[in-house]
Write a protein that holds these residues in place. Structure first.
Motif, PDB file in Angstrom:
ATOM      1  N   LEU A 229       5.839  -9.803   2.594  1.00  0.00           N
ATOM      2  CA  LEU A 229       5.243  -8.944   1.850  1.00  0.00           C
ATOM      3  C   LEU A 229       3.819  -9.116   2.226  1.00  0.00           C
ATOM      4  CD1 LEU A 229       6.905  -9.305  -1.581  1.00  0.00           C
ATOM      5  CD2 LEU A 229       7.346  -7.596  -0.017  1.00  0.00           C
ATOM      6  N   LYS A 230       2.925  -8.159   2.431  1.00  0.00           N
ATOM      7  CA  LYS A 230       1.347  -8.286   2.476  1.00  0.00           C
ATOM      8  C   LYS A 230       0.786  -8.078   1.253  1.00  0.00           C
ATOM      9  CE  LYS A 230      -2.141  -6.398   5.496  1.00  0.00           C
ATOM     10  NZ  LYS A 230      -2.726  -5.383   6.616  1.00  0.00           N
ATOM     11  N   ILE A 231       0.171  -8.891   0.583  1.00  0.00           N
ATOM     12  CA  ILE A 231      -0.517  -8.722  -0.605  1.00  0.00           C
ATOM     13  C   ILE A 231      -1.897  -8.870  -0.877  1.00  0.00           C
ATOM     14  CG2 ILE A 231      -0.282  -9.542  -3.017  1.00  0.00           C
ATOM     15  CD1 ILE A 231       2.412 -10.857  -2.041  1.00  0.00           C
ATOM     16  N   ASP A 232      -2.601  -7.916  -1.532  1.00  0.00           N
ATOM     17  CA  ASP A 232      -4.092  -8.102  -1.669  1.00  0.00           C
ATOM     18  C   ASP A 232      -4.280  -9.172  -2.697  1.00  0.00           C
ATOM     19  OD1 ASP A 232      -6.385  -7.769  -3.249  1.00  0.00           O
ATOM     20  OD2 ASP A 232      -6.697  -5.705  -2.175  1.00  0.00           O
ATOM     21  N   PRO A 233      -4.795 -10.324  -2.381  1.00  0.00           N
ATOM     22  CA  PRO A 233      -4.968 -11.424  -3.525  1.00  0.00           C
ATOM     23  C   PRO A 233      -5.876 -11.311  -4.675  1.00  0.00           C
ATOM     24  CG  PRO A 233      -6.380 -11.578  -1.359  1.00  0.00           C
ATOM     25  CD  PRO A 233      -5.831 -10.443  -0.973  1.00  0.00           C
ATOM     26  N   ARG A 234      -6.646  -9.993  -4.749  1.00  0.00           N
ATOM     27  CA  ARG A 234      -7.475  -9.644  -5.937  1.00  0.00           C
ATOM     28  C   ARG A 234      -6.432  -8.996  -7.016  1.00  0.00           C
ATOM     29  NH1 ARG A 234     -12.502 -10.458  -7.257  1.00  0.00           N
ATOM     30  NH2 ARG A 234     -13.651  -9.045  -8.792  1.00  0.00           N
ATOM     31  N   SER A 235      -5.987  -7.949  -6.479  1.00  0.00           N
ATOM     32  CA  SER A 235      -5.323  -6.925  -7.261  1.00  0.00           C
ATOM     33  C   SER A 235      -3.817  -7.368  -7.288  1.00  0.00           C
ATOM     34  CB  SER A 235      -5.149  -5.554  -6.727  1.00  0.00           C
ATOM     35  OG  SER A 235      -4.611  -5.380  -5.478  1.00  0.00           O
ATOM     36  N   LEU A 236      -3.332  -8.290  -6.522  1.00  0.00           N
ATOM     37  CA  LEU A 236      -1.985  -8.672  -6.491  1.00  0.00           C
ATOM     38  C   LEU A 236      -1.120  -7.607  -6.227  1.00  0.00           C
ATOM     39  CD1 LEU A 236      -1.853 -11.381  -9.266  1.00  0.00           C
ATOM     40  CD2 LEU A 236      -2.566 -11.761  -6.832  1.00  0.00           C
ATOM     41  N   LYS A 237      -1.305  -6.685  -5.625  1.00  0.00           N
ATOM     42  CA  LYS A 237      -0.596  -5.577  -5.275  1.00  0.00           C
ATOM     43  C   LYS A 237      -0.004  -5.616  -3.781  1.00  0.00           C
ATOM     44  CE  LYS A 237      -2.669  -1.863  -8.062  1.00  0.00           C
ATOM     45  NZ  LYS A 237      -3.257  -0.402  -8.271  1.00  0.00           N
ATOM     46  N   VAL A 238       1.158  -5.043  -3.711  1.00  0.00           N
ATOM     47  CA  VAL A 238       1.852  -5.224  -2.358  1.00  0.00           C
ATOM     48  C   VAL A 238       1.346  -4.029  -1.449  1.00  0.00           C
ATOM     49  CG1 VAL A 238       3.959  -5.139  -1.097  1.00  0.00           C
ATOM     50  CG2 VAL A 238       3.918  -6.235  -3.153  1.00  0.00           C
ATOM     51  N   GLU A 239       0.681  -4.342  -0.294  1.00  0.00           N
ATOM     52  CA  GLU A 239       0.216  -3.336   0.594  1.00  0.00           C
ATOM     53  C   GLU A 239       1.091  -2.867   1.551  1.00  0.00           C
ATOM     54  OE1 GLU A 239      -3.359  -5.236   2.280  1.00  0.00           O
ATOM     55  OE2 GLU A 239      -4.675  -4.833   0.535  1.00  0.00           O
ATOM     56  N   LYS A 240       2.012  -3.787   1.985  1.00  0.00           N
ATOM     57  CA  LYS A 240       2.899  -3.395   2.937  1.00  0.00           C
ATOM     58  C   LYS A 240       4.387  -4.129   2.776  1.00  0.00           C
ATOM     59  CE  LYS A 240       3.161  -2.471   7.907  1.00  0.00           C
ATOM     60  NZ  LYS A 240       2.394  -2.786   9.355  1.00  0.00           N
ATOM     61  N   THR A 241       5.437  -3.744   3.004  1.00  0.00           N
ATOM     62  CA  THR A 241       6.786  -4.181   3.058  1.00  0.00           C
ATOM     63  C   THR A 241       7.272  -4.435   4.334  1.00  0.00           C
ATOM     64  OG1 THR A 241       6.896  -3.894   0.673  1.00  0.00           O
ATOM     65  CG2 THR A 241       8.877  -4.679   2.035  1.00  0.00           C
ATOM     66  N   ILE A 242       7.521  -5.569   5.104  1.00  0.00           N
ATOM     67  CA  ILE A 242       8.169  -5.742   6.424  1.00  0.00           C
ATOM     68  C   ILE A 242       9.671  -6.242   6.102  1.00  0.00           C
ATOM     69  CG2 ILE A 242       8.211  -6.706   8.764  1.00  0.00           C
ATOM     70  CD1 ILE A 242       4.924  -6.744   7.917  1.00  0.00           C
ATOM     71  N   VAL A 243      10.556  -5.435   6.818  1.00  0.00           N
ATOM     72  CA  VAL A 243      11.998  -5.979   6.514  1.00  0.00           C
ATOM     73  C   VAL A 243      12.414  -6.510   7.943  1.00  0.00           C
ATOM     74  CG1 VAL A 243      14.434  -5.114   6.161  1.00  0.00           C
ATOM     75  CG2 VAL A 243      12.566  -4.077   4.921  1.00  0.00           C
ATOM     76  N   PRO A 244      13.218  -8.020   7.879  1.00  0.00           N
ATOM     77  CA  PRO A 244      13.516  -8.536   9.076  1.00  0.00           C
ATOM     78  C   PRO A 244      14.532  -7.615   9.840  1.00  0.00           C
ATOM     79  CG  PRO A 244      13.436  -9.873   7.140  1.00  0.00           C
ATOM     80  CD  PRO A 244      13.147  -8.640   6.482  1.00  0.00           C
ATOM     81  N   PRO A 245      14.510  -7.995  10.900  1.00  0.00           N
ATOM     82  CA  PRO A 245      15.736  -7.400  11.999  1.00  0.00           C
ATOM     83  C   PRO A 245      16.996  -7.645  11.461  1.00  0.00           C
ATOM     84  CG  PRO A 245      14.739  -9.236  12.986  1.00  0.00           C
ATOM     85  CD  PRO A 245      13.893  -9.109  11.838  1.00  0.00           C
TER      86      PRO A 245
END
Length: 351
Positions: free
Chosen positions: A80-96
């Protein structure tokens, strides 16, 4: 997975080549952040099920967090790529996917950021591997084998080295962060290395040895690892800003040990709560934060005085703490969010 960090970059780089976890879904999962009372100064947001660890990218000003659900075949995992201020997930990457028949994926657990090469490294514990991903695109760059029960990973940007702990083998494995090739293995017979930290100035590596109640110290000059006694059940380790003191989260003892690295002995033992599992240092204040899984708390400790400064209630089963710019980020495995999502907590280390 803390380390002595360099000063905050003052120039924003326009391009980035980083790490994440497998190329896959880029759908953002958003959680609603809720603030607790101003007295607690805690902000909480649900993310996804199965949170394990997080790591901060200074280069990109984001948190990367890992999640994995269940036992093999693990079919639900994400970086997960998370905005440290808002704590919202900006992007979700699924492993192969590793097994088309079962839908098993290369599930991610430990995580560390390499801002020098704009990558993210993960440990894939169930697969006995580590992986490298691009922070910029989320592309899966490599899977590196033969790290049995890969637990933690830490990046030495100055020396272009990434270390991973192989718990089952009692081994510390070093990779070249430029070529993504293995370059060194160090084994301590009978040990069970778990948490890692390093001194980026010297390149010295410290591994918590859960089996031996000790730290394993590896330096560029040493021919054999140095073994330093700790408290009971060390599972995570952090360093002071000057690199002279180590701190171990002692799971069995339920506290933190303060260790003088020159003398090679424990100078203070501070009870923090049952199931101490993770520890991080705050460069600004010199305080440390210990996450206590069983007690469901995060404890701020003044290691010089050996006293507890503050105890913060978290969700059930807090798993890991990362400190960035005076704020602690704690991920839990409480399942307290919508549809059983685990949570991330943010609070200022000092009020």
């Amino acid at each position: 997975m803390t380390s002595i960090r360099r000063s905050r970059r003052t120039v924003t780089r326009a391009t980035a080549v980083a790490v994440a976890i497998a190329a896959g879904s880029a759908t953002a999962l958003t959680g609603t952040a809720s603030a607790h009372s101003s007295d607690d100064a805690v902000k909480v947001a649900p993310l996804v099920k199965g949170l394990y660890q997080s790591s901060y990218s200074e280069r990109n000003n984001v948190l990367w967090a890992t999640s994995a659900v269940g036992r093999p075949p693990v079919t639900q995992s994400a970086l997960l790529k998370i905005d440290p201020r808002s704590l919202k997930v900006e992007k979700t990457i699924v492993p192969p996917v590793t097994d088309a028949a079962t839908g098993a994926v290369e599930a991610v657990y430990g995580v560390a950021v390499d801002d020098e090469h704009n990558t993210v490294w993960t440990t894939n514990t169930r697969n006995n591997t580590v992986s490298v991903y691009s922070q910029r695109t989320g592309a899966h760059l490599a899977t590196l084998p033969n790290v049995n029960h890969a637990r933690d990973v830490v990046v030495d940007e100055r020396h272009n080295t990434v270390w991973a702990s192989a718990f089952t083998d009692g081994t510390l494995v070093a990779f070249d962060s430029r070529t993504l090739k293995e370059k060194k293995r160090i084994t301590v017979a009978g040990s069970g290395p778990t948490g890692l930290t390093l001194n980026e100035k010297t390149g010295a590596l410290y591994a918590a040895d859960l089996n031996g109640d000790q730290l394993i110290e590896v330096t560029a000059k040493s021919k054999t690892p140095r073994l330093i006694p700790t408290g009971d059940g060390p599972i995570a380790v952090a360093l002071s800003k000057n690199g002279k003191t180590a701190y171990t989260a002692d799971q069995t003892a339920g506290g933190v040990s303060v260790i003088d690295l020159k003398k090679g002995l424990v100078t203070k033992s501070v009870p923090t709560g049952a199931g101490a599992l993770s520890v991080a240092d705050d460069d600004r204040t010199g305080n440390i934060v210990v996450v206590n899984r069983t007690a469901a708390t995060a404890t701020v400790v003044n290691p010089k005085k050996g006293t507890v400064v503050r105890t913060v209630a978290t969700g059930a089963n807090p798993n890991h703490v990362q400190i960035t710019d005076g704020f602690a980020y704690v991920v839990d495995k409480s399942g307290a969010g919508l549809d059983g999502a685990d949570q991330i907590h943010r609070f200022r280390v000092t009020r």
